[in-house]
Design a protein around this motif. Sequence first.
Motif, short mmCIF file in Angstrom:
data_model
loop_
_atom_site.label_atom_id
_atom_site.label_comp_id
_atom_site.label_asym_id
_atom_site.label_seq_id
_atom_site.Cartn_x
_atom_site.Cartn_y
_atom_site.Cartn_z
N ASN A 27 37.11 40.87 34.50
CA ASN A 27 36.07 40.13 34.91
C ASN A 27 35.85 39.72 36.37
N TRP A 28 36.60 40.14 37.06
CA TRP A 28 36.70 39.93 38.57
C TRP A 28 35.88 41.37 39.23
N LEU A 29 36.18 42.23 38.54
CA LEU A 29 35.65 43.80 39.00
C LEU A 29 34.15 43.57 38.84
N TYR A 30 33.94 43.26 37.58
CA TYR A 30 32.53 43.16 37.15
C TYR A 30 31.86 42.13 38.08
N ALA A 31 32.24 40.89 38.19
CA ALA A 31 31.65 39.88 39.19
C ALA A 31 31.39 40.37 40.55
N THR A 32 32.44 41.45 40.88
CA THR A 32 32.45 41.89 42.32
C THR A 32 31.33 43.09 42.42
N THR A 33 31.41 43.80 41.41
CA THR A 33 30.67 45.14 41.63
C THR A 33 29.24 45.26 40.79
N ASP A 34 29.09 44.41 39.64
CA ASP A 34 28.21 44.55 38.79
C ASP A 34 28.01 45.87 38.09
#
Length: 503
Positions: free
Chosen positions: A429-436
């Motif tokens: 979830n953090w990776l997606y929030a950070t990189t989209d």
Amino acid sequence: MTILLSTLNARYTHASLGLRYLQANMGDLQDVTQLQEFVIGARTTDMAEKLLQNKPRIIGFGVYIWNVEETTKLVALLKRVAPEVVIVLGGPEVSYESSEQSIVQLADYLVTGWGDVTFPQLCKQILHGPKPLMKIHAGVQPPLAELNMPYDLYTEDDIKNRTLYVEASRGCPFKCEFCLSALDKTAWPFDLDKFLSELESLHARGARLFKFVDRTFNLNIKSSLKIMQFFLDKLEAYPEDPVYAHFEVVPDHLPDALKEGIKKFPAGTLQFEIGIQSFNPDVQTLVSRKQNNEKAAENIRWLCENSHAHLHVDLIAGLPGEDIASFAQGFDRLLELKPHEIQFGILKRLRGTPIIRHTETYGLVFDPHPPYTILATDRIDFNAMQQLVRFARYWDLIANSGRFAHTLPLILHASASDSPFANFMRLSNWLYATTDATNRIALERLAVLVAQWLVTEGMDEEEASDVLRSDYAGQANTKLKAQAARKTEKALLQRQAQHMAVS
């Protein structure tokens, strides 16, 4: 050339076994039949030009879930620029729910199911009359002994550069409702001596990479042992030029005789694909899957601890009756067994499979477009399902890639109060929030991001960097080290090419 067989493969290294079976069984039409394969992503006009350059009268397309959209565009174009060419379709994607598919409406004829006998018969009628009256022709299933095997149709280029698919049997006795093999009544074996003779010929021509498409390789242990002995004999005779074999195995059926054979394979020569799919007994019952979970877990653990086989184990998210908590529990249980790869798949509604019977009861919502991925169930809403999809993608990038061997344990145990699944989900979830993004993330950037996340989880920044650096240090010449350690298909293909060059 009068008849052209074609398909769009997912990758160049894939060679269509189905088309080669058709070509091998064309009878007196074989001399006027050729094969031309493409790869998905090719320009439609380029493919059409190549298909038409020898003015075929009939083009037969193998249609699958991964190529149906692009094949539909190709057929539409062909019918515009060369309407006189007869288009015949076949393959699992068009064998069920055919009437609603635009590609079937565009084509002239369709063969559903087995095409080995019916396709040549249809071609004779098209070429010599009488003209077939029906558009859809149900494929006749002949005894396997009546079929010509296709393995001599693998070319020298195939042997040098592509995975060679082989099958010792067809069909499956199990009824798992998410799989097309649920429609089979049993498994049918080919004549084993004849089959092994074909493998002998392929090996003599330089083939070293064999991928079995059998659904149940270890169903008949006597046959399994005989096939494994074939490869063990080759390994003993050619230790400097080893073979590599890939099998799909039933997880809860591993008798001692088979274990003894497996133990003899050296590292980098044997891979097992093992379908667990779910550890939840209620879910297994719902989808008609029979599996002894305790025995399956015991066998996976034994393989990890007592053999050199590379284990690729499958789980499916989104099955009817399973929520995220249940799936997470199964994921963590499988993780404890330490297989080399966990393939985290998302349920797909293959046309014709019985899984659709649960649609209303369990609120199954599937994407209407290929590959028909599950979007939501009554227990996993759309947002949560998308989180699982991203988890699967990041898991491939980080865990299955083998590039974060030292870092992965820190990720999975970042918080002692959470399970490994929960910890990796937080990273996801953090990776997606950070990189989209879930793809096109460079390895260097991914490593930096993982280190940053570990710091947000309370890890010392220098310690996090040191661990990532240790993974990088172990990846000097990353590709070469990974190939040597895991004997990937690419490495085997390269060695086959070298073997052919000097033979």
